[in-house]
Each structure stands twice: as structure tokens, then as C-alpha cells.
Write a protein that holds these residues in place. Structure first.
Motif, mmCIF file in Angstrom:
data_model
loop_
_atom_site.group_PDB
_atom_site.id
_atom_site.type_symbol
_atom_site.label_atom_id
_atom_site.label_comp_id
_atom_site.label_asym_id
_atom_site.label_seq_id
_atom_site.Cartn_x
_atom_site.Cartn_y
_atom_site.Cartn_z
ATOM 1 N N ILE A 92 0.851 -1.189 0.000
ATOM 2 C CA ILE A 92 0.000 0.000 0.000
ATOM 3 C C ILE A 92 0.885 1.237 0.000
ATOM 4 O O ILE A 92 1.803 1.362 0.795
ATOM 5 C CB ILE A 92 -0.923 0.004 1.229
ATOM 6 C CG1 ILE A 92 -1.927 -1.121 1.106
ATOM 7 C CG2 ILE A 92 -1.636 1.341 1.363
ATOM 8 C CD1 ILE A 92 -2.734 -1.343 2.361
ATOM 9 N N GLY A 93 0.615 2.124 -0.923
ATOM 10 C CA GLY A 93 1.363 3.372 -0.942
ATOM 11 C C GLY A 93 2.721 3.261 -1.613
ATOM 12 O O GLY A 93 3.500 4.202 -1.599
ATOM 13 N N GLN A 94 3.001 2.104 -2.194
ATOM 14 C CA GLN A 94 4.272 1.971 -2.917
ATOM 15 C C GLN A 94 4.083 2.444 -4.360
ATOM 16 O O GLN A 94 3.027 2.245 -4.931
ATOM 17 C CB GLN A 94 4.733 0.513 -2.928
ATOM 18 C CG GLN A 94 4.963 -0.080 -1.560
ATOM 19 C CD GLN A 94 6.163 0.516 -0.856
ATOM 20 O OE1 GLN A 94 6.867 1.341 -1.405
ATOM 21 N NE2 GLN A 94 6.388 0.119 0.381
ATOM 22 N N GLY A 138 3.975 2.395 -8.204
ATOM 23 C CA GLY A 138 3.765 1.274 -9.098
ATOM 24 C C GLY A 138 4.731 1.275 -10.269
ATOM 25 O O GLY A 138 5.448 2.235 -10.512
ATOM 26 N N LYS A 187 4.637 1.067 -14.211
ATOM 27 C CA LYS A 187 3.649 1.156 -15.277
ATOM 28 C C LYS A 187 4.130 0.462 -16.535
ATOM 29 O O LYS A 187 5.279 0.619 -16.959
ATOM 30 C CB LYS A 187 3.314 2.611 -15.588
ATOM 31 C CG LYS A 187 2.110 2.692 -16.543
ATOM 32 C CD LYS A 187 1.606 4.114 -16.689
ATOM 33 C CE LYS A 187 0.771 4.250 -17.936
ATOM 34 N NZ LYS A 187 -0.630 4.038 -17.759
ATOM 35 N N THR A 236 -4.561 1.890 -13.189
ATOM 36 C CA THR A 236 -4.119 2.697 -12.053
ATOM 37 C C THR A 236 -2.925 1.968 -11.448
ATOM 38 O O THR A 236 -3.103 1.087 -10.630
ATOM 39 C CB THR A 236 -5.225 2.808 -10.982
ATOM 40 O OG1 THR A 236 -5.727 1.498 -10.716
ATOM 41 C CG2 THR A 236 -6.368 3.666 -11.452
ATOM 42 N N PRO A 237 -1.708 2.330 -11.881
ATOM 43 C CA PRO A 237 -0.522 1.575 -11.443
ATOM 44 C C PRO A 237 -0.234 1.765 -9.953
ATOM 45 O O PRO A 237 0.618 2.540 -9.553
ATOM 46 C CB PRO A 237 0.625 2.156 -12.288
ATOM 47 C CG PRO A 237 -0.005 3.145 -13.203
ATOM 48 C CD PRO A 237 -1.375 3.448 -12.735
ATOM 49 N N GLN A 238 -0.973 1.094 -9.138
ATOM 50 C CA GLN A 238 -0.822 1.180 -7.686
ATOM 51 C C GLN A 238 -1.537 -0.031 -7.113
ATOM 52 O O GLN A 238 -2.260 -0.722 -7.814
ATOM 53 C CB GLN A 238 -1.522 2.441 -7.167
ATOM 54 C CG GLN A 238 -2.961 2.524 -7.658
ATOM 55 C CD GLN A 238 -3.797 3.571 -6.986
ATOM 56 O OE1 GLN A 238 -4.257 3.376 -5.881
ATOM 57 N NE2 GLN A 238 -4.005 4.688 -7.648
ATOM 58 N N TRP A 239 -1.316 -0.268 -5.832
ATOM 59 C CA TRP A 239 -2.123 -1.276 -5.170
ATOM 60 C C TRP A 239 -2.964 -0.603 -4.103
ATOM 61 O O TRP A 239 -2.447 0.034 -3.198
ATOM 62 C CB TRP A 239 -1.275 -2.383 -4.538
ATOM 63 C CG TRP A 239 -2.098 -3.208 -3.597
ATOM 64 C CD1 TRP A 239 -2.025 -3.239 -2.233
ATOM 65 C CD2 TRP A 239 -3.191 -4.074 -3.952
ATOM 66 N NE1 TRP A 239 -2.991 -4.068 -1.722
ATOM 67 C CE2 TRP A 239 -3.724 -4.591 -2.752
ATOM 68 C CE3 TRP A 239 -3.779 -4.445 -5.161
ATOM 69 C CZ2 TRP A 239 -4.815 -5.479 -2.729
ATOM 70 C CZ3 TRP A 239 -4.860 -5.319 -5.137
ATOM 71 C CH2 TRP A 239 -5.357 -5.831 -3.935
ATOM 72 N N THR A 240 -4.267 -0.732 -4.236
ATOM 73 C CA THR A 240 -5.163 -0.356 -3.154
ATOM 74 C C THR A 240 -6.151 -1.498 -3.007
ATOM 75 O O THR A 240 -6.559 -2.100 -3.998
ATOM 76 C CB THR A 240 -5.949 0.937 -3.435
ATOM 77 O OG1 THR A 240 -6.229 1.011 -4.822
ATOM 78 C CG2 THR A 240 -5.186 2.172 -3.008
ATOM 79 N N GLU A 241 -6.493 -1.772 -1.755
ATOM 80 C CA GLU A 241 -7.427 -2.860 -1.489
ATOM 81 C C GLU A 241 -8.733 -2.654 -2.231
ATOM 82 O O GLU A 241 -9.211 -1.532 -2.352
ATOM 83 C CB GLU A 241 -7.733 -2.865 0.010
ATOM 84 C CG GLU A 241 -7.009 -3.926 0.777
ATOM 85 C CD GLU A 241 -7.482 -3.921 2.216
ATOM 86 O OE1 GLU A 241 -6.879 -3.161 2.994
ATOM 87 O OE2 GLU A 241 -8.435 -4.643 2.537
#
Lengths: 360, 306
Positions: free
Chosen positions: B111-113, B115, B117, B210-215
Motif C-alpha cells: 500500500i502506498g508503494q 507502481g 507502469k 491505475t498503477p498502484q495497489w489499493t485494497e
């Protein structure tokens, strides 16, 4: 078509499921505090910050408290089930942290008069239901000012969730801040009708940028819009928590919700037996709203933002100070007057200068 | 970039994950297995793809991980519904819930790292074509793959013997069994293929969209994919049309709002769903076509009488 009906029924059944459940053994002598979150705590926004508040309670009281949370609870009937489950499991105190949990909270609270309920951002109270919120609009006024100073196109994009007073107030505060710098500043608002859907939030940001805005701000919970801003080389603001890690070169600042002190004081009140139904609405002055570091800004703009922040913090200035006109041109408050809290809490109109109709 | 190009590029981004996941589900349903766990498999793909891409710096390894995770997530479902003959609807729902929860746990560290792309690949020469070059030939590898995959699925289902067997399993598992087709084997493969597609769709979300991880970042897209399969009456061509129609309405309503069109936003937000329902109703009027294409054994358990 029976099969299709079955499939659709399955879809509906799932959306009606609560995705997580607390499983806690009963314990004696501890104050049990439960939280209901609308999103995942990993949203890095709204629910994340409430969870930080929960952790602050654990830190402050150690083994005198026991906390739990239920995340991803959708607003509406599901919420009632989730809240009632915590109530039946013997929690002493239940925080429900989204506007849409208001009616379910009041309903469940009526059945459990001995449990202390705390509802965030609502307006319905009872003897055992307190309400609390933060004056996020103070931060929005500041970011509006910043937006007007750094925007080259003179147009900002605003990704809004639902047309409730909390969100409308934020849009108006942003616009008033921007107008204090540039009276002709333009604001494009896109309603996505969700609090959390990174993909849709990103799509809205892209649509706004394609339509010529060069500043993005949002009242939804994920860092996706800010990330799109970074990708497209424009600037934006974080939401609810410091999102600088998602967009180190695009975030100008972020309005950070800080629930820690409030949560700790309320739990303390329950322990002391002094808890009463109250309505708390704190802002920068109560340290319930904080601004993340001013970054990626010219020094003078950052300095001016800090000055505005300080004057709101000290009470010298209120963002809703007249003259303010409504969108239809009628006068809301005259020169030097301040919009009262009642009007702010029920705000259902745009101020002059915002384009488009407010969905009702 | 012209406005229409920008809009179409966004539509492609919105439609691709739906298309991928729906494509896999279509194959599983054609084999007679209703897997309501698409959302769960998709999000497992998303978290695995993000984690691997973040750790290795390679989005391509991320894609591979997403596909593998989606396929792996489908295995317990396949085992339970095909070998243990459990109820497909209930098991699918369980898979979705499991996926959402498990991915949250795995993803906690990410989380919050920032990403990684996946960058688009411009096809030399073609991407400079006027009007369509940028749209058609300057996409990332997953977009190309999604269209190619659909073509392959269509060819496989309707032009090959193996595809005929798969459809036979979905239409009448007893007959297929009597003819010597291994119903279970076909269904296992179809479900795993569905999982791999859902995983790839998830990878697209966490590496491109959305190059990120969110739950919970799939936010219901798995469900839309399931509905799209019905919408398409189990036909690949219609699936393509459906996914892009849904994506188009979704994006255009956002543009309409940004451009200041005065239509209530709640109505605009419901448009993609309304459009889907309306088209579904129109399609359903042709009963023979629906009947011809809907797998008769969809959702029915298969127990071979030995």
C-alpha cells in the motif's frame, strides 16, 4: 431467461454481503471499541485515516482497550447489519465513519441504549449517538488559493463523490479560495457517484484533463486521480491522507484528516463515565485538519498558503466570509459577515462562479 | 492529441479489463461452469502483478504473475465444483470473498508503494497513420492481447473440434460423457483459463489502469464481466461490442459532465448499466438465438453414473 435471473440474483446477493467480520472473544474489564469503515483500510485515504485513529486508541490505552473494525461496509441496509453485529457482541463504543451510516447508526442505537455510538459527518444525534466531523473546507479554501496561483489555464477539475452538503461545501470553499486570487477562475466538477473506485476516479481525472484543466482535486478516496495528474504532467492535491508517495512530483499539498486526539478523548470519556452525546466540528484550530507539506510550489505561493493556513488556524479568518453570492446571483452573506454553521452543514447550492447544475 | 483520440484511448483502457475477464468467463460458462468468483480472481491477479512488478521492476513478470495468480485462485473453485460437485453459485461467491480478503492481506506491504507502469508499444510506421494510428497501434501489450485472445477464443470455440467438445460439455454433459469426452477435464481447463484471463485483467488494473495497489481496487469490475457474458449471449463478437459499449458510455458520461452538459449526474452514472440492460432486453427478444447460444448445462453439477 431463468438462468439469467439466477446470475443476476447472484450478483445482487454478493453486493449485499459484508466482506469482513470481527471475530473476537469476549473479555472482561476492557473497553471494547468497534469501527465500521466504508472502504478498505488500504485505501490510503479516508478509511485509512480513521484506522490510524483506531491505532492511536490502542497505543494510548494499551491492554485497557480492545478494538476491532469492519471494513468495506456499503452504505445502506448492510451497514445496519454490521453495526448491529458489533452491538450484539458487546462493544461499549461503536464508531461509524461514513455519512451514509447515519440512519443505520441511529436505528441500531435506539435498540442498544447502553452502547455509545459516534457517527462521523452526519447530523442526526440521540442520547447515545454523538456526531463529529472536521472542517475540511478550511483546507479546501487553502488549496483553492494555491490552484488559482499555479494554474496556467485558469481551470481546475474537481472529482466529486455524492452531492451531499459535506462535498458541496468543499467545492464552494475551493472556489472561494480560488476566486480570492482570480475572480474569473473556472471549475469543472465531475460527479462519479462513488467514494472509492480507483479506475473510475482515474477515468474522471483523464476526462477533466482532456477537457483542459491543469489542476486536479478530488473528494473521493483513492490516490488514482493524483497519479493520473502526475502521469499527464499536471499538478494535484492529495485527499484525506498525505499521498505524496503516489505522486512525488505532482502533489502540491494534501488535506489530512487527523482523528487520533478526538478518538482517544472519546474513549477516555467512556472509561471515566463522562461520555455525553455531543456534536464536534473541529478544524485546523483543533488539529483535526492538517495540511501536508507544501511541495512542488514556488516559494512565494507556499509561503502565502502557510499565511492563509495560520490565519484560519488562529481564527482570524473564516473561509466563508462575505460577500458571498450563490450561483443564481442572490446574496448569501454581505461584506464581512460569516456564513453560520447551520447553513454550512446543510449546504445544497453552489456559490457564484461554479459551472453546471448541482445534482439534487 | 485530438480530443476524440484522447476519449477513445480512455475508453480502450476502461473496456480492456472487462473484456479480458469476460472472455475467460465466457469460456468457462460455455463449458457449463458458472464461476461467480471473477472479482476474486481478478483482484488476486491485480495484487500478484503489482507485487512482482514492484519487486522485480519488470511489468512483464508482473503480467505473468497476474495470470498465474488468477489461474491458481480458480483451482480451489474448480476442485470444489467439479470434483466435489458443490454448488457453483455459492462456491463462486466464496471465491470472490476469499480473493478480496486474501489480496488485502498479501497487498498490505504494498500500500502506498509507487507502481511500475507498463509502457505502450508503438508499432513502427503504423502508429503514425493519420486518425487511427495512435489509437490502434500505440497500445500496451495487454490491449493487443485482449483483442487477439478474443479472436482465438472465437476460432477455438466455433472452428475447432476441441471447441466443439467444450461446447458439447456445456450443452449436454451426459451426451458428451457418453461420447467419451472427459467432462471434468474440459471443465477444469475451462475454469483455469477463466481464472488466467481474470488474473490478466487484474494485472491490467494494477499495472496500466491505475498503477498502484489499493485494497478492493477492482471495485466490482468482475461482476460487470459476469454480466457482460450474459449480455453477449455467450458470443465472443458481442462480448467485444458489449465491453466497448459499456466502456464508451462510462467515459462519455464523464466527458459530458466535464464539458458542462446539464444532465443529472446520477442519471449519467447509471447510463452504462441502463444501456446494458436495454441492449439485453433487445437481444432477448430473439428467443431462438438466446436459446441456441446459452449453454444448457450452465451451473448444473455433473456426476457421471458409473
Amino acid at each position: 431467461m431463468n438462468r439469467i435471473a439466477k446470475i443476476l440474483a447472484g450478483v445482487i446477493a454478493l453486493s449485499a454481503l459484508t466482506l469482513a467480520g470481527p471475530a473476537l472473544a469476549a473479555s472482561h474489564g476492557k473497553t471494547k471499541v468497534g469501527f465500521i469503515y466504508v472502504g478498505p483500510i488500504g485505501d490510503h485515504g479516508w478509511s485509512y485515516q480513521h484506522n490510524q485513529g483506531r491505532l492511536a486508541i490502542e497505543e494510548a490505552f494499551g491492554d485497557k482497550v480492545e478494538t476491532t473494525y469492519v471494513e468495506n461496509v456499503s452504505e445502506g441496509p448492510d451497514a445496519e447489519r454490521a453495526i448491529e453485529r458489533l452491538a450484539r457482541e458487546g462493544f461499549d463504543m461503536i464508531f461509524t465513519t461514513s455519512f451514509g451510516f447515519m440512519n443505520p447508526t441511529v436505528k441500531v442505537a435506539a435498540k442498544f441504549p447502553d452502547i455509545h455510538f459516534e457517527h462521523a459527518t452526519g447530523y442526526k444525534r440521540a442520547d447515545n449517538v454523538s456526531t463529529y466531523s472536521s472542517r475540511f473546507y478550511e483546507g479546501r479554501y487553502i488549496i483553492g488559493q494555491i490552484a488559482a496561483k499555479v494554474s496556467e489555464t485558469g481551470t481546475a477539475g474537481y472529482i466529486a463523490s455524492f452531492p451531499i452538503p459535506e462535498v458541496v461545501r468543499g467545492i464552494n470553499a475551493f472556489m472561494l479560495g480560488a476566486q480570492s486570487v482570480d475572480p474569473d477562475f473556472k471549475l469543472k466538477v465531475v460527479w462519479v457517484n462513488t467514494w472509492f473506485d480507483p479506475g473510475k476516479e482515474a477515468d474522471a481525472a483523464k476526462a477533466l484533463i482532456d477537457q483542459g484543466v491543469d489542476i486536479i482535486t478530488q473528494h473521493t478516496d483513492s490516490p488514482a486521480p493524483l497519479q493520473v495528474a502526475a502521469e499527464r504532467g499536471i499538478k494535484g492535491f492529495g485527499q484525506a491522507s498525505d499521498m505524496i508517495r503516489f505522486a512525488p512530483e505532482a502533489q502540491l499539498t494534501s488535506i489530512v484528516d487527523v482523528w487520533d486526539a478526538y478518538y482517544v478523548s472519546r474513549v477516555q470519556a467512556v472509561m471515566d463515565g463522562t461520555w455525553e452525546s455531543t456534536d464536534t466540528w473541529g478544524g485546523l484550530d483543533a488539529d483535526m485538519v492538517e495540511m501536508a507539506a507544501y511541495t512542488n510550489l514556488p516559494d512565494d505561493v507556499a509561503a502565502e498558503a502557510a499565511v492563509t493556513q495560520e490565519s484560519i488556524h488562529s481564527g482570524a479568518f473564516h473561509p466563508f466570509t462575505g460577500p458571498i453570492y450563490k450561483q443564481d446571483g442572490s446574496l448569501l452573506v454581505g461584506e464581512g459577515e460569516i456564513v453560520d454553521d447551520g447553513t454550512l452543514l446543510g449546504m445544497n447550492f453552489y456559490v457564484k462562479g461554479v459551472d453546471g447544475d448541482l445534482p439534487q | 492529441m485530438e480530443m476524440y483520440e484522447a476519449i477513445i484511448l480512455t475508453i480502450i483502457t476502461a473496456a480492456t479489463p472487462l473484456l479480458l475477464a469476460a472472455c475467460g468467463e465466457l469460456v468457462a460458462e460455455r463449458a457449463g461452469v458458472l464461476n461467480l468468483g471473477v472479482e476474486g480472481m481478478m483482484i488476486m491477479g491485480a495484487v500478484a502483478a503489482f507485487a512482482v512488478a514492484f519487486s522485480t521492476g519488470s511489468p512483464y513478470l508482473g503480467i505473468a504473475a497476474g495470470i498465474a495468480a488468477g489461474a491458481a485462485a480458480s483451482l480451489p473453485f474448480a476442485f470444489l465444483t467439479i470434483s466435489m460437485v458443490t454448488n457453483q453459485v455459492a462456491t463462486g461467491l466464496a471465491l470472490t470473498i476469499l480473493g478480496l480478503g486474501l489480496s488485502g492481506m498479501i497487498g498490505d506491504a504494498y500500500i502506498g508503494q509507487p507502481g511500475v507502469k507498463l509502457t505502450p508499444i508503438s508499432i513502427e510506421g503504423l502508429s503514425d497513420l493519420p486518425y487511427v494510428g495512435k489509437i490502434l497501434f500505440s497500445q500496451d501489450v495487454i490491449v493487443y492481447a485482449s483483442v487477439l485472445l478474443l479472436l482465438i477464443v472465437w476460432f477455438f470455440l466455433f472452428k475447432t473440434r476441441a471447441g466443439l467438445s467444450l461446447r458439447a460439455v456445456g450443452d449436454s454433459h451426459s451426451s458428451a460423457h457418453a461420447l467419451g469426452v472427459s467432462v471434468r477435464k474440459v471443465r477444469y481447463l475451462a475454469v483455469i483459463f477463466g481464472g488466467a484471463c481474470a488474473g490478466l485483467a487484474g494485472a491490467y488494473l494494477s499495472l496500466v489502469y491505475t498503477p498502484q495497489w489499493t485494497e478492493g481496487m477492482t471495485a466490482g469490475r468482475g461482476w460487470i464481466a459476469v454480466v457482460l457474458v450474459v449480455f453477449a449471449t455467450w458470443m465472443p463478437g458481442r462480448l467485444l461490442a458489449g465491453a466497448y459499449l459499456f466502456g464508451a458510455v462510462l467515459i462519455l458520461q464523464l466527458h459530458a459532465q466535464a464539458a458542462g452538459v446539464n444532465i443529472p449526474s446520477q442519471f449519467l452514472s447509471s447510463l452504462p448499466y441502463l444501456a446494458t440492460i436495454i441492449v439485453l432486453v433487445l437481444i432477448s427478444r430473439n428467443r431462438t438465438l438466446v436459446k441456441k447460444n446459452s449453454p444448457a448445462c450452465l451451473g448444473k453439477p455433473f456426476v457421471p453414473d458409473v
